[in-house]
Design a protein around this motif. Sequence first.
Motif, PDB file in Angstrom:
ATOM      1  N   TYR A  19      -6.736   7.825  32.266  1.00 25.59           N
ATOM      2  CA  TYR A  19      -7.793   7.320  31.662  1.00 25.59           C
ATOM      3  C   TYR A  19      -7.531   6.713  30.151  1.00 25.59           C
ATOM      4  O   TYR A  19      -7.832   5.489  30.031  1.00 25.59           O
ATOM      5  N   GLU A  20      -7.265   7.542  29.601  1.00 25.06           N
ATOM      6  CA  GLU A  20      -7.094   7.129  28.012  1.00 25.06           C
ATOM      7  C   GLU A  20      -6.096   6.170  27.899  1.00 25.06           C
ATOM      8  O   GLU A  20      -6.002   5.199  27.102  1.00 25.06           O
ATOM      9  N   ALA A  21      -4.692   6.164  28.646  1.00 28.80           N
ATOM     10  CA  ALA A  21      -3.818   5.367  28.588  1.00 28.80           C
ATOM     11  C   ALA A  21      -4.140   4.054  29.004  1.00 28.80           C
ATOM     12  O   ALA A  21      -3.834   2.871  28.591  1.00 28.80           O
ATOM     13  N   MET A  22      -4.991   3.663  30.326  1.00 25.90           N
ATOM     14  CA  MET A  22      -5.576   2.529  30.685  1.00 25.90           C
ATOM     15  C   MET A  22      -6.651   2.008  29.691  1.00 25.90           C
ATOM     16  O   MET A  22      -6.667   0.752  29.141  1.00 25.90           O
ATOM     17  N   ARG A  23      -7.405   2.947  29.084  1.00 25.29           N
ATOM     18  CA  ARG A  23      -8.568   2.411  28.292  1.00 25.29           C
ATOM     19  C   ARG A  23      -7.803   1.895  26.808  1.00 25.29           C
ATOM     20  O   ARG A  23      -8.236   0.811  26.244  1.00 25.29           O
ATOM     21  N   ASP A  24      -6.661   2.331  26.518  1.00 25.69           N
ATOM     22  CA  ASP A  24      -6.135   1.933  24.983  1.00 25.69           C
ATOM     23  C   ASP A  24      -4.650   1.066  25.275  1.00 25.69           C
ATOM     24  O   ASP A  24      -4.328   0.831  24.228  1.00 25.69           O
ATOM     25  N   GLU A  25      -4.600   0.558  26.533  1.00 21.13           N
ATOM     26  CA  GLU A  25      -3.412  -0.388  26.737  1.00 21.13           C
ATOM     27  C   GLU A  25      -4.002  -1.762  26.024  1.00 21.13           C
ATOM     28  O   GLU A  25      -4.612  -2.311  26.366  1.00 21.13           O
ATOM     29  N   GLU A  26      -3.167  -1.990  24.916  1.00 24.76           N
ATOM     30  CA  GLU A  26      -3.431  -3.116  24.160  1.00 24.76           C
ATOM     31  C   GLU A  26      -2.942  -4.557  25.147  1.00 24.76           C
ATOM     32  O   GLU A  26      -3.509  -5.431  24.930  1.00 24.76           O
ATOM     33  N   ASN A  27      -1.693  -4.406  25.936  1.00 31.37           N
ATOM     34  CA  ASN A  27      -1.424  -5.473  26.451  1.00 31.37           C
ATOM     35  C   ASN A  27      -1.728  -5.602  28.070  1.00 31.37           C
ATOM     36  O   ASN A  27      -1.432  -6.473  28.854  1.00 31.37           O
ATOM     37  N   GLY A  28      -2.651  -4.585  28.420  1.00 31.84           N
ATOM     38  CA  GLY A  28      -2.916  -4.638  29.864  1.00 31.84           C
ATOM     39  C   GLY A  28      -4.190  -5.690  30.047  1.00 31.84           C
ATOM     40  O   GLY A  28      -4.876  -6.229  29.251  1.00 31.84           O
ATOM     41  N   ASP A  29      -4.799  -5.695  31.182  1.00 32.64           N
ATOM     42  CA  ASP A  29      -5.854  -6.580  31.614  1.00 32.64           C
ATOM     43  C   ASP A  29      -7.053  -5.820  31.291  1.00 32.64           C
ATOM     44  O   ASP A  29      -7.096  -4.707  31.316  1.00 32.64           O
ATOM     45  N   ARG A  30      -8.000  -6.549  30.850  1.00 35.77           N
ATOM     46  CA  ARG A  30      -9.476  -5.839  30.337  1.00 35.77           C
ATOM     47  C   ARG A  30      -9.948  -5.408  31.622  1.00 35.77           C
ATOM     48  O   ARG A  30     -10.244  -6.136  32.516  1.00 35.77           O
ATOM     49  N   CYS A  31     -10.340  -4.008  31.723  1.00 37.69           N
ATOM     50  CA  CYS A  31     -10.831  -3.415  32.826  1.00 37.69           C
ATOM     51  C   CYS A  31     -12.144  -2.425  32.507  1.00 37.69           C
ATOM     52  O   CYS A  31     -12.275  -2.015  31.148  1.00 37.69           O
ATOM     53  N   LYS A  32     -13.123  -2.425  33.243  1.00 39.37           N
ATOM     54  CA  LYS A  32     -14.119  -1.593  33.135  1.00 39.37           C
ATOM     55  C   LYS A  32     -13.619   0.041  33.630  1.00 39.37           C
ATOM     56  O   LYS A  32     -13.182  -0.232  34.763  1.00 39.37           O
ATOM     57  N   LEU A  33     -13.558   1.033  32.944  1.00 37.58           N
ATOM     58  CA  LEU A  33     -13.081   2.159  33.509  1.00 37.58           C
ATOM     59  C   LEU A  33     -14.473   3.120  33.652  1.00 37.58           C
ATOM     60  O   LEU A  33     -14.993   3.445  32.989  1.00 37.58           O
ATOM     61  N   PHE A  35     -14.596   7.485  34.970  1.00 37.26           N
ATOM     62  CA  PHE A  35     -13.710   8.568  35.016  1.00 37.26           C
ATOM     63  C   PHE A  35     -14.705   9.859  35.482  1.00 37.26           C
ATOM     64  O   PHE A  35     -15.523  10.017  34.673  1.00 37.26           O
ATOM     65  N   ASP A  36     -14.366  10.527  36.732  1.00 36.60           N
ATOM     66  CA  ASP A  36     -15.064  11.848  37.071  1.00 36.60           C
ATOM     67  C   ASP A  36     -14.445  12.674  38.010  1.00 36.60           C
ATOM     68  O   ASP A  36     -13.960  12.292  39.016  1.00 36.60           O
ATOM     69  N   ASN A  37     -14.497  14.007  37.471  1.00 38.13           N
ATOM     70  CA  ASN A  37     -13.596  14.960  38.424  1.00 38.13           C
ATOM     71  C   ASN A  37     -12.503  14.533  38.694  1.00 38.13           C
ATOM     72  O   ASN A  37     -12.360  14.453  40.090  1.00 38.13           O
ATOM     73  N   GLN A  38     -11.690  14.239  37.821  1.00 39.64           N
ATOM     74  CA  GLN A  38     -10.083  13.767  38.111  1.00 39.64           C
ATOM     75  C   GLN A  38     -10.096  12.528  38.995  1.00 39.64           C
ATOM     76  O   GLN A  38      -9.025  12.535  39.756  1.00 39.64           O
ATOM     77  N   ARG A  39     -11.054  11.567  39.126  1.00 39.03           N
ATOM     78  CA  ARG A  39     -11.019  10.551  39.640  1.00 39.03           C
ATOM     79  C   ARG A  39     -11.167   9.303  38.718  1.00 39.03           C
ATOM     80  O   ARG A  39     -11.974   9.464  37.702  1.00 39.03           O
ATOM     81  N   LEU A  40     -10.567   8.138  38.776  1.00 41.68           N
ATOM     82  CA  LEU A  40     -10.594   7.087  38.383  1.00 41.68           C
ATOM     83  C   LEU A  40     -11.111   5.863  39.077  1.00 41.68           C
ATOM     84  O   LEU A  40     -10.575   5.774  40.062  1.00 41.68           O
ATOM     85  N   TRP A  41     -12.080   4.912  38.386  1.00 37.94           N
ATOM     86  CA  TRP A  41     -12.604   3.670  39.096  1.00 37.94           C
ATOM     87  C   TRP A  41     -12.267   2.740  38.031  1.00 37.94           C
ATOM     88  O   TRP A  41     -12.686   2.787  36.920  1.00 37.94           O
ATOM     89  N   LEU A  42     -11.589   1.583  38.454  1.00 40.92           N
ATOM     90  CA  LEU A  42     -11.326   0.530  37.729  1.00 40.92           C
ATOM     91  C   LEU A  42     -12.004  -0.774  38.441  1.00 40.92           C
ATOM     92  O   LEU A  42     -11.794  -0.963  39.359  1.00 40.92           O
ATOM     93  N   GLU A  43     -12.592  -1.505  37.347  1.00 41.06           N
ATOM     94  CA  GLU A  43     -13.132  -3.012  37.797  1.00 41.06           C
ATOM     95  C   GLU A  43     -12.588  -3.877  36.826  1.00 41.06           C
ATOM     96  O   GLU A  43     -12.543  -3.519  35.572  1.00 41.06           O
ATOM     97  N   MET A  44     -12.105  -4.995  37.400  1.00 36.97           N
ATOM     98  CA  MET A  44     -11.681  -6.210  36.472  1.00 36.97           C
ATOM     99  C   MET A  44     -12.743  -6.345  35.434  1.00 36.97           C
ATOM    100  O   MET A  44     -13.973  -6.515  35.899  1.00 36.97           O
ATOM    101  N   GLY A  45     -12.563  -6.688  34.167  1.00 31.20           N
ATOM    102  CA  GLY A  45     -13.467  -6.912  33.114  1.00 31.20           C
ATOM    103  C   GLY A  45     -13.830  -8.176  32.980  1.00 31.20           C
ATOM    104  O   GLY A  45     -14.671  -8.440  32.359  1.00 31.20           O
ATOM    105  N   ALA A  46     -12.994  -9.415  33.353  1.00 28.99           N
ATOM    106  CA  ALA A  46     -13.075 -10.669  33.182  1.00 28.99           C
ATOM    107  C   ALA A  46     -14.275 -11.150  33.880  1.00 28.99           C
ATOM    108  O   ALA A  46     -14.208 -11.047  35.002  1.00 28.99           O
TER     109      ALA A  46
END
Length: 216
Positions: A19-33, A35-46
């Motif tokens: 989760y932290e790696a996705m959150r702090d990825e400077e060159n990645g696509d902007r996402c809504k993140l 995290f709950d109980n070892q599960r991750l949900w991502l939504e495109m932020g644009a």
Amino acid sequence: MIIAVKPTQQWQQATWQDYEAMRDEENGDRCKLFFDNQRLWLEMGAEGINHARFGDLFAMILAFWAAKFPDVKLSTFGGCQLEKKGRRAIAPDMVVYVGEDAPTWKTGQSRFIDLDNWRSPDLVGEISDTTLAIDLDEKKRLYADLGISEYWVIDVRAYRLFAFKLDETGVYQQCEVSHVLPNLAIALLEQTVELLATKTNTEAAIWFSQQIAAHS
């Protein structure tokens, strides 16, 4: 080892480090993140057109409400990440604190709202375009577990609004009047949302402001 994850319509197994790696990825696509109980949900932020115009409408609604009732003292943090380190992270479209003890940032602190140091917000909301099912199910459970008093879901495709109040057992129940914004009828919010079928979001917001002025 950090896993590669992409936005999908399902939860993915992940660690807090993922989760932290996705959150702090400077060159990645902007996402809504989330995290709950070892599960991750991502939504495109644009944001698409519908998401943006409905989101701005509710920003204006909150501003007009705050202007009408300045003693309520609203602080808004739309889109800000909220975290309980190592356990849970959420990213509502709307984040509202009522009162003087709203989060503030100081040099050296996390850029995000640390829910181990700050209380949970009073109200959160989701602008639902393609995520209505999860917004009314798993996200609702996440927000209830964090003790957030009120939760709104705005269905942009059907021009509807669902409002939920946290009951004494920690479960959301649908409500007809806001308990965070005193005496605000959910029906008035729904009528304002319905105006977007034929009017601009600024016209709808002005109509809302006229209604609260007329019924004060």
